[in-house]
Design a protein around this motif. Structure first.
Motif, mmCIF file in Angstrom:
data_model
loop_
_atom_site.group_PDB
_atom_site.id
_atom_site.type_symbol
_atom_site.label_atom_id
_atom_site.label_comp_id
_atom_site.label_asym_id
_atom_site.label_seq_id
_atom_site.Cartn_x
_atom_site.Cartn_y
_atom_site.Cartn_z
ATOM 1 N N GLU A 198 0.823 -1.212 0.000
ATOM 2 C CA GLU A 198 0.000 0.000 0.000
ATOM 3 C C GLU A 198 0.857 1.262 0.000
ATOM 4 O O GLU A 198 0.546 2.229 -0.694
ATOM 5 C CB GLU A 198 -0.949 0.015 1.200
ATOM 6 C CG GLU A 198 -2.122 -0.923 1.045
ATOM 7 C CD GLU A 198 -2.991 -0.608 -0.172
ATOM 8 O OE1 GLU A 198 -3.478 0.526 -0.300
ATOM 9 O OE2 GLU A 198 -3.174 -1.516 -0.990
ATOM 10 N N THR A 206 -6.788 7.816 -0.180
ATOM 11 C CA THR A 206 -7.212 6.745 0.720
ATOM 12 C C THR A 206 -8.682 6.406 0.508
ATOM 13 O O THR A 206 -9.056 5.230 0.437
ATOM 14 C CB THR A 206 -6.963 7.144 2.187
ATOM 15 O OG1 THR A 206 -5.569 7.400 2.359
ATOM 16 C CG2 THR A 206 -7.388 6.059 3.152
ATOM 17 N N ASN A 264 -9.900 2.803 -0.819
ATOM 18 C CA ASN A 264 -10.807 1.980 -0.021
ATOM 19 C C ASN A 264 -12.093 1.671 -0.787
ATOM 20 O O ASN A 264 -12.622 0.566 -0.700
ATOM 21 C CB ASN A 264 -11.124 2.658 1.307
ATOM 22 C CG ASN A 264 -9.954 2.612 2.260
ATOM 23 O OD1 ASN A 264 -9.061 1.789 2.148
ATOM 24 N ND2 ASN A 264 -9.941 3.532 3.206
#
Length: 64
Positions: free
Chosen positions: A5, A32, A36
């Motif tokens: 990541e 992010t 996600n």
């Protein structure tokens, strides 16, 4: 997985100059959220037993 990541973050989000800390926070938060939402997965290439064979020095065997 954390290293993967961080690598993706570096390539997709941090590969350019960012002028200040607030912009950096916004950019990372947006990245992010998108990451996600995409719900990416990791496909492991081999099992722990295979890793123990290939990476003997990193996976010492347990003396039973």
């Amino acid at each position: 997985m954390a290293e993967i990541e961080l690598s993706v973050l570096g390539r997709q989000c941090l590969s350019r100059r960012i002028g200040d800390a607030e912009t950096l926070r916004r950019e990372v938060a947006a990245w992010t959220a998108a990451r996600n939402a995409a719900a990416g997965t990791v496909t492991w290439q081999f099992a722990a037993e295979d890793a123990r064979v290939k990476l003997r020095s990193l996976y010492p065997s347990n003396p039973d």
